[in-house]
Design an enzyme around this catalytic site. Structure first.
Site, mmCIF file in Angstrom:
data_model
loop_
_atom_site.group_PDB
_atom_site.id
_atom_site.type_symbol
_atom_site.label_atom_id
_atom_site.label_comp_id
_atom_site.label_asym_id
_atom_site.label_seq_id
_atom_site.Cartn_x
_atom_site.Cartn_y
_atom_site.Cartn_z
ATOM 1 N N HIS A 101 0.830 -1.204 0.000
ATOM 2 C CA HIS A 101 0.000 0.000 0.000
ATOM 3 C C HIS A 101 0.860 1.248 0.000
ATOM 4 O O HIS A 101 2.064 1.201 0.254
ATOM 5 C CB HIS A 101 -0.897 0.013 1.237
ATOM 6 N N ASP A 103 0.547 4.968 1.992
ATOM 7 C CA ASP A 103 -0.228 5.504 3.109
ATOM 8 C C ASP A 103 -1.217 6.580 2.655
ATOM 9 O O ASP A 103 -0.864 7.505 1.912
ATOM 10 C CB ASP A 103 0.706 6.095 4.177
ATOM 11 N N HIS A 258 4.664 0.038 0.207
ATOM 12 C CA HIS A 258 5.391 -0.702 1.237
ATOM 13 C C HIS A 258 4.506 -1.778 1.854
ATOM 14 O O HIS A 258 3.284 -1.772 1.683
ATOM 15 C CB HIS A 258 5.987 0.226 2.288
ATOM 16 N N ARG A 274 5.192 6.573 14.028
ATOM 17 C CA ARG A 274 5.120 7.077 12.655
ATOM 18 C C ARG A 274 4.557 8.486 12.617
ATOM 19 O O ARG A 274 3.544 8.758 13.267
ATOM 20 C CB ARG A 274 4.232 6.173 11.790
HETATM 21 C C1 OGA Z 1 3.272 2.053 8.181
HETATM 22 C C2 OGA Z 1 3.424 0.665 7.726
HETATM 23 C C3 OGA Z 1 4.761 -1.314 7.977
HETATM 24 C C4 OGA Z 1 5.518 -1.973 9.063
HETATM 25 O O1 OGA Z 1 3.753 2.365 9.287
HETATM 26 O O2 OGA Z 1 2.733 2.859 7.421
HETATM 27 O O3 OGA Z 1 2.809 0.271 6.771
HETATM 28 O O4 OGA Z 1 6.313 -2.895 8.756
HETATM 29 N N1 OGA Z 1 4.285 -0.076 8.421
HETATM 30 O O5 OGA Z 1 5.335 -1.604 10.215
HETATM 31 MN MN MN Z 2 1.857 2.028 5.750
#
Ligand code: OGA
Ligand code: MN
Length: 283
Positions: A101, A103, A258, A274
């Site tokens: 995806h 974000d 990701h 994040r």
């Molecule tokens: C995010 C995400 C992936 C992870 O924080 O946006 O998709 O491995 N994280 O934590």
């Molecule tokens: Mn993400």
């Protein structure tokens, strides 16, 4: 500051910088590297939440995530990506991003980029991968490039609408009602979007959030989406990251996807913060 390539595909590691204390020239150097490399890794960072927020704001205003129950209670700009439990309940998003995806692509103005900071990592599992969506676009057959020219796709946060990935049991917390309640209305974005800074085109669809194509039924669109997603998720376009405490990764949501690789054994903690930079309307 030293910037060296992470993989042949894309990404860079930036060393010799303390993200808690970056001067304006440093910010410009990082911005340039960000546009060139798409994913930047900073190792051995020791920063407070305030410093994380201040550094992130150099790139734009910050989002407050729609998953309100996963925000840090003192800093709403910090989304907890964590499998820590308090009173039997996860304090953050547990294993965020378990399908490819970008974000906030389900928003009218999706995120420009995100900065994920590892405070605690599991001994096993918990890796993250990124895909270079410039490369995915550039290598499409000419015929497909023509087919998607000017085409828009439908994006939604609501996992219950998504037949491609479905709703695994562990994501059913709160059920249909929670998704219906917090999901914004569906939005339409170009299948190939132009990066506002570099002018390059990137493929902008994902299995997690893209449900269909504008002006066609979602069922009809699946063959095209299948083709695009299969093409984009080739190993050649991937950077795979095994986290260490103190790693901060900053990625561009306009030209990468990701994925959380999961696989954390019961009882092992992975705890991250994040921040999410606001973006603009894709074109
Ligand atoms: C995010 C995400 C992936 C992870 O924080 O946006 O998709 O491995 N994280 O934590
Ligand atoms: Mn993400």
């Amino acid at each position: 500051m030293k910037i060296s390539q992470l993989t042949e595909a894309f990404g860079a590691v930036v060393s010799g910088v303390d993200l808690g204390n970056v001067d304006p020239e440093g910010v410009e150097e990082i911005r340039e590297a960000f546009h060139k490399h798409q994913v930047l890794l900073f190792r051995d960072q020791e920063i407070s939440m305030e410093q994380h927020i201040v550094f992130s704001k150099n790139f734009g205003p910050l989002e407050v995530h729609i998953s309100k129950d996963s925000l840090h209670k003192d800093h709403e700009e910090i989304l907890l990506v964590s499998n820590v439990k308090e009173n039997g309940k996860y304090i953050g998003v547990e294993n965020a991003g378990d399908s490819w995806h970008s974000d906030l692509s389900y928003m009218p103005e999706p995120s420009l980029g995100s900065l994920l900071y590892a405070l605690e990592v599991s001994e096993v599992g918990g890796d993250t991968e990124w895909l270079n969506m410039y490369a995915a676009y550039d290598t499409l057959p000419q015929k497909t490039k023509e087919r998607i020219e000017g085409l828009k796709a439908r994006h939604s946060f609501n996992r219950y609408k998504n037949k491609r990935i479905g709703v695994p049991d562990q994501r059913k917390v709160g059920g249909k009602e929670r998704y219906a309640k917090i999901s914004p209305p569906d939005v339409f974005h170009p299948v190939a979007r132009t990066h506002p800074e570099t002018g390059r085109k990137a493929l902008y669809v994902s299995p997690r959030f893209t449900l269909g194509i504008l002006d066609g039924s979602d069922d009809e669109a699946q063959d095209l989406l299948d083709e695009l997603i299969e093409h984009a998720t080739q190993r050649d376009f991937v950077y795979h990251h095994s986290w260490k405490v103190g790693d901060l990764i900053m990625w561009d949501n306009r030209n990468t996807l990701h994925l959380a690789c999961r696989g954390i054994p019961e009882g092992q903690i992975r705890h991250m913060h994040r921040t999410t930079i606001s973006g603009d309307v894709p074109f």
